[in-house]
Enzyme design. Sequence first.
Site, mmCIF file in Angstrom:
data_model
loop_
_atom_site.group_PDB
_atom_site.id
_atom_site.type_symbol
_atom_site.label_atom_id
_atom_site.label_comp_id
_atom_site.label_asym_id
_atom_site.label_seq_id
_atom_site.Cartn_x
_atom_site.Cartn_y
_atom_site.Cartn_z
ATOM 1 N N GLY A 67 -18.783 -11.197 -7.830
ATOM 2 C CA GLY A 67 -19.127 -9.866 -8.319
ATOM 3 C C GLY A 67 -18.853 -8.731 -7.358
ATOM 4 N N THR A 68 -17.821 -8.871 -6.511
ATOM 5 C CA THR A 68 -17.528 -7.741 -5.627
ATOM 6 C C THR A 68 -16.987 -6.546 -6.414
ATOM 7 O OG1 THR A 68 -15.271 -8.502 -5.114
ATOM 8 C CG2 THR A 68 -17.057 -9.268 -3.662
ATOM 9 N N ASN A 69 -16.275 -6.804 -7.497
ATOM 10 C CA ASN A 69 -15.812 -5.679 -8.334
ATOM 11 C C ASN A 69 -16.980 -5.015 -9.052
ATOM 12 O OD1 ASN A 69 -12.719 -5.364 -8.393
ATOM 13 N ND2 ASN A 69 -13.045 -7.579 -8.402
ATOM 14 N N MET A 75 -13.984 -15.215 -16.188
ATOM 15 C CA MET A 75 -13.007 -16.308 -16.253
ATOM 16 C C MET A 75 -13.015 -17.052 -17.586
ATOM 17 S SD MET A 75 -11.482 -15.860 -13.486
ATOM 18 C CE MET A 75 -10.426 -17.302 -13.401
ATOM 19 N N LEU A 115 -11.687 -14.288 -24.423
ATOM 20 C CA LEU A 115 -12.480 -13.667 -25.486
ATOM 21 C C LEU A 115 -11.639 -13.670 -26.759
ATOM 22 C CD1 LEU A 115 -13.922 -10.678 -23.452
ATOM 23 C CD2 LEU A 115 -15.230 -12.607 -24.361
ATOM 24 N N ASN A 124 -9.667 -5.019 -18.082
ATOM 25 C CA ASN A 124 -9.708 -6.154 -17.166
ATOM 26 C C ASN A 124 -9.004 -5.789 -15.862
ATOM 27 O OD1 ASN A 124 -10.017 -8.992 -16.423
ATOM 28 N ND2 ASN A 124 -7.827 -9.223 -16.816
ATOM 29 N N HIS A 184 -6.860 -7.524 -12.733
ATOM 30 C CA HIS A 184 -6.107 -8.766 -12.487
ATOM 31 C C HIS A 184 -5.376 -8.649 -11.138
ATOM 32 C CE1 HIS A 184 -4.070 -12.466 -13.582
ATOM 33 N NE2 HIS A 184 -2.946 -11.925 -13.133
HETATM 34 C C1 GRF Z 1 -10.885 -10.648 -8.725
HETATM 35 O O1 GRF Z 1 -9.902 -10.969 -7.802
HETATM 36 C C2 GRF Z 1 -10.275 -10.285 -10.041
HETATM 37 O O2 GRF Z 1 -9.040 -9.671 -9.921
HETATM 38 C C3 GRF Z 1 -10.111 -11.641 -10.684
HETATM 39 O O3 GRF Z 1 -11.272 -12.339 -10.317
HETATM 40 C C4 GRF Z 1 -11.735 -11.851 -9.061
HETATM 41 C C5 GRF Z 1 -13.187 -11.505 -9.204
HETATM 42 O O4 GRF Z 1 -13.798 -11.218 -7.993
HETATM 43 N N1 GRF Z 1 -9.924 -11.496 -12.101
HETATM 44 P P1 GRF Z 1 -15.294 -10.658 -7.945
HETATM 45 O O5 GRF Z 1 -16.193 -11.631 -8.710
HETATM 46 O O6 GRF Z 1 -15.301 -9.293 -8.542
HETATM 47 O O7 GRF Z 1 -15.639 -10.648 -6.481
#
Ligand code: GRF
Length: 235
Positions: free
Chosen positions: A34-36, A110, A113, A127, A129
């Site tokens: 969940g860093t994003n 992951m 949908l 999304n 990517h």
């Molecule tokens: C990210 O690299 C994103 O591009 C990919 O999955 C990863 C998720 O990372 N789809 P996080 O859980 O947000 O750290």
Amino acid sequence: MSASPRGTSVTLLTAIVRAVSEPLPIAVLVSGTGTNLQALLDSVHGHEAQIVAVASSVAGAPALDRARARGVSTAAFVRGDYAGREQRDSALADWLAARGARLIVLAGYMELLGGAFLERFPGAVINVHPSLLPAFPGVRAIEQALDYGVKVFGVTVHFVDAGVDTGPVILQRAVELADAADAADVLAALRPLEHELLPRAVRLIARGAVRSDSANPRRTLVAPPPDEAQARGPG
Ligand code: GRF
């Protein structure tokens, strides 16, 4: 990774855009660290957007702790708990809609949908990517790129359509890593790009600055934020 019915109209996105002063209610779907999500919580949350729900495909995902720490509603929708993917998608869509989400952000989600899910949120699922799409869609994108031997890597934020990572591109950024050989090193280089681009895309959508090019619906037109436009001046 992501998928839904092809041809979902990005123009419908205008329907979700709110007045600038009112944050856009968004939901974030996660599966892992969940860093994003954290980048969204630390930037747009409480400003242009309000994260009203975080749902995970994995029960104990650390991303859920990040959401709870900020008082955001969380839930896990684990595929094995449902008769099938459609039932899981339906329960997930109901839960997100009940929380008022108008934009669904896949941030390391992951799971695929299905079409029925995307019809619930037309033109309003995006999304992030870790490749320069259309190169290296699907899982293990960085490993695919390394195996291919590319010298330039990158990140794409895109709308979700029927294919796997095939929807219209919103934002992209590249980074040259000519000697890259290790996936962890590439990921470390891509992280800051992801954490900048995903909030930026949400901010632009919340401001109504993203629309579809009527001449080519594959192409999204992104107006610069007013501050940047002002800095550039006329012409
Ligand atoms: C990210 O690299 C994103 O591009 C990919 O999955 C990863 C998720 O990372 N789809 P996080 O859980 O947000 O750290």
